[in-house]
Design an enzyme around this catalytic site. Structure first.
Site, PDB file in Angstrom:
ATOM      1  N   SER A  50      37.915  47.379  51.490  1.00  0.00           N
ATOM      2  CA  SER A  50      38.857  46.969  50.419  1.00  0.00           C
ATOM      3  C   SER A  50      39.865  46.213  50.864  1.00  0.00           C
ATOM      4  O   SER A  50      39.819  46.117  51.666  1.00  0.00           O
ATOM      5  CB  SER A  50      38.413  47.813  49.020  1.00  0.00           C
ATOM      6  OG  SER A  50      40.304  47.637  48.507  1.00  0.00           O
ATOM      7  N   ASP A  84      34.501  40.725  41.118  1.00  0.00           N
ATOM      8  CA  ASP A  84      35.344  41.189  41.938  1.00  0.00           C
ATOM      9  C   ASP A  84      36.641  40.002  42.218  1.00  0.00           C
ATOM     10  O   ASP A  84      35.922  38.786  42.399  1.00  0.00           O
ATOM     11  CB  ASP A  84      35.459  41.634  43.060  1.00  0.00           C
ATOM     12  CG  ASP A  84      36.244  42.574  44.417  1.00  0.00           C
ATOM     13  OD1 ASP A  84      37.646  42.304  43.658  1.00  0.00           O
ATOM     14  OD2 ASP A  84      35.974  42.850  45.086  1.00  0.00           O
ATOM     15  N   HIS A  90      33.854  45.820  42.188  1.00  0.00           N
ATOM     16  CA  HIS A  90      34.963  45.956  43.626  1.00  0.00           C
ATOM     17  C   HIS A  90      34.534  47.688  43.581  1.00  0.00           C
ATOM     18  O   HIS A  90      34.557  48.765  42.809  1.00  0.00           O
ATOM     19  CB  HIS A  90      36.548  45.755  43.503  1.00  0.00           C
ATOM     20  CG  HIS A  90      37.527  46.146  45.119  1.00  0.00           C
ATOM     21  ND1 HIS A  90      37.391  44.405  45.684  1.00  0.00           N
ATOM     22  CD2 HIS A  90      38.154  46.838  45.104  1.00  0.00           C
ATOM     23  CE1 HIS A  90      38.363  45.605  46.519  1.00  0.00           C
ATOM     24  NE2 HIS A  90      38.449  47.144  46.036  1.00  0.00           N
TER      25      HIS A  90
END
Length: 322
Positions: A166, A263, A293
């Protein structure tokens, strides 16, 4: 986009991902004591404890506070064996505002186990207390420190890598580019492992179609994270935030680019992969079907998460041995 026009993501998840969602519904995340960042971090840290249990044991783990341009940066060395063949620096996710060495410990331990390399977690300063580009500068300073103290720390810094999930994926690639652009001596950057990162797109189809309360990645959420991280609107175009404004046509370290199917940030990963591929830069793209995600955290329950970590580890090993 009107909310009712968005894709019905929760109906499309894999059985593994739905199992995680069910577990989370039955064991809800602790409610933050307040709206402030310390309260949010405490709740996040508490929720992540379960997912970090049962990780592989290491030969040793060592915490070292590394001096740098902003004071000391906490780091943790996960050593799976004596004489590791390379060192891998890990930057945790958490939207630039959450996370630490403990919240991502299982991921780092698995990476150390699967690569045989020393994994060095970097506990960079969080936003909004620290803003762009402080986390990158701290990370690069940590790399330089270990380059010059490798022997006494039991590290092999001849070849190194960066990895992150991320926001940590952005920081990982940004740090590698920062080192390249300034010709800094940190050892040869043999590979970069990037799980569902954001790389600078300000809008995309996936950001419109996906994202909701289940992942904390609505458009307003993403705007809030940016507002906490960046110093000004002008920083959005910086080549170390919008990485597509950097030179991605030459001397980019080999990149393993992983994405989650549902995501909102998947288009960032696709755009990065296609850019590198177009210009002949070494890269591999892997999309993990039915996932959301942050799925990398759930390797206790999801074989897919473990496979995604193994895939990145395998890619790195290939590039430190070739």
């Amino acid at each position: 986009m009107k909310p009712e026009n968005k894709l019905r993501v929760l109906e499309k998840l894999s059985a593994e991902m739905r199992q995680v969602m069910q577990f989370q519904a039955e064991n809800p995340q602790p409610t933050p004591a307040g709206d402030d960042f310390p309260s949010q971090r405490n709740a996040y840290n508490a929720e992540r404890r379960y997912w970090n249990e049962g990780a592989p044991e290491m030969l040793s783990t060592t915490d070292i506070d590394v001096p740098g341009p902003y004071g000391h940066t906490p780091t943790r060395i996960y050593l799976p064996q004596e004489q590791p063949p390379a060192a891998l620096f890990y930057l945790h996710g958490g939207a630039f505002i959450l996370g630490n060495l403990d919240t991502h410990s299982r991921i780092m331990r698995l990476l150390a186990r699967y690569t045989g390399c020393a994994v060095i977690g970097v506990d960079y300063s969080l936003s909004p207390e620290a803003r762009y580009p402080q986390a990158i500068e701290e990370t690069v300073s940590v790399c330089q420190f270990y380059r010059y103290h490798a022997e006494q720390c039991g590290l092999n810094m001849t070849k190194i890598g960066f990895a992150g999930d991320s926001a940590g994926a952005m920081l990982a690639l940004a740090s590698a580019l920062w080192i390249r652009d300034r010709a800094l001596d940190c050892g040869q950057v043999a590979g970069v492992m990037l799980w569902y990162g954001l790389y600078g797109l300000q809008d995309s189809a996936s950001r419109r179609l996906y994202g909701g309360s289940w992942d904390g990645l609505t458009r307003s959420d993403l705007a809030a994270y940016d507002a906490a991280y960046l110093r000004s609107e002008a920083d959005r175009e910086s080549p170390y935030y919008c990485l597509f404004n950097n030179d991605l046509t030459q001397n980019v370290p080999p990149c393993f680019i992983a994405s989650a199917e549902y995501d909102p940030l998947i288009d960032d990963s696709v755009a990065l992969y296609r850019t590198l591929q177009e210009h002949g830069q070494a890269c591999q793209y892997s999309m993990y079907p039915g996932t959301l995600h942050a799925f990398l955290h759930y390797s206790r329950m999801m074989k897919t998460a473990d496979e995604a970590i193994r895939d990145g580890a395998r890619y790195f090993v290939q590039h430190i041995t070739c």
